[in-house]
Design a protein around this motif. Structure first.
Motif, mmCIF file in Angstrom:
data_model
loop_
_atom_site.group_PDB
_atom_site.id
_atom_site.type_symbol
_atom_site.label_atom_id
_atom_site.label_comp_id
_atom_site.label_asym_id
_atom_site.label_seq_id
_atom_site.Cartn_x
_atom_site.Cartn_y
_atom_site.Cartn_z
ATOM 1 N N ALA A 75 0.825 -1.210 0.000
ATOM 2 C CA ALA A 75 0.000 0.000 0.000
ATOM 3 C C ALA A 75 0.857 1.256 0.000
ATOM 4 N N TRP A 76 1.938 1.262 0.749
ATOM 5 C CA TRP A 76 2.761 2.459 0.902
ATOM 6 C C TRP A 76 3.500 2.814 -0.384
ATOM 7 N N HIS A 80 1.005 4.264 -3.623
ATOM 8 C CA HIS A 80 1.436 5.656 -3.458
ATOM 9 C C HIS A 80 0.795 6.349 -2.263
ATOM 10 N N LEU A 81 0.599 5.631 -1.168
ATOM 11 C CA LEU A 81 0.066 6.272 0.024
ATOM 12 C C LEU A 81 1.064 7.233 0.643
ATOM 13 N N ARG A 82 2.322 7.042 0.391
ATOM 14 C CA ARG A 82 3.327 7.924 0.962
ATOM 15 C C ARG A 82 3.170 9.345 0.431
ATOM 16 N N GLU A 84 0.294 10.836 -0.252
ATOM 17 C CA GLU A 84 -0.998 11.422 0.119
ATOM 18 C C GLU A 84 -0.871 12.227 1.407
ATOM 19 N N ARG A 89 -4.139 9.083 4.832
ATOM 20 C CA ARG A 89 -3.427 7.880 5.260
ATOM 21 C C ARG A 89 -3.994 7.355 6.574
ATOM 22 N N ILE A 92 -7.353 5.669 6.024
ATOM 23 C CA ILE A 92 -7.214 4.359 5.395
ATOM 24 C C ILE A 92 -6.698 3.322 6.389
#
Length: 127
Positions: A75-76, A80-82, A84, A89, A92
């Motif tokens: 996910a990270w 591309h959660l990093r 956001e 984050r 989620i």
């Protein structure tokens, strides 16, 4: 692209020159974690199978932790959660944590109730 993605993993411990290198780096990391899981599943070390923590074997705890590590990095980095905002984050991450904790709470209480009904009630164990 509107902005460049961060090209490091492990909180900046490993830095890459391009997105392609970063993808390969994360793939290698996930492959190593998977190989460790498979090796532990095949060998089943005696000390991890015999001992338990909170009612579950240590080997199962290791599998759960390594699976969560893999899910975090997928996910990270790949989703591309990093990149956001921190509020997204948190939404989620914390929503499933609360829902899973609530589900476990309900299942444990219901299972205890059903066990007590079968044990002390008029219905017997016919299984």
């Amino acid at each position: 692209m509107a902005h460049e993605h961060k090209l490091e993993i492990f909180r900046g411990l490993l830095k890459f020159k391009s997105n392609t290198q970063k993808i390969w780096g994360v793939l290698v990391f996930l492959s190593i974690v998977t190989a460790v899981e498979v090796a532990l599943g095949i060998s089943k070390p005696h000390i991890l199978v015999v001992n338990s923590f909170l009612g579950m074997k240590l080997l199962n705890w290791i599998f759960i932790i390594l699976t969560l590590v893999k899910a975090y990095y997928i996910a990270w980095d790949f989703m591309h959660l990093r990149d956001e905002k921190s509020s997204l984050r948190r939404a989620i991450v914390w929503t499933p944590i609360f829902l899973v904790a609530y589900l476990i709470f309900i299942l444990l209480f219901e299972a205890d109730y059903i066990y007590n009904v079968f044990k002390d009630g008029f219905v017997t164990w016919d299984f």
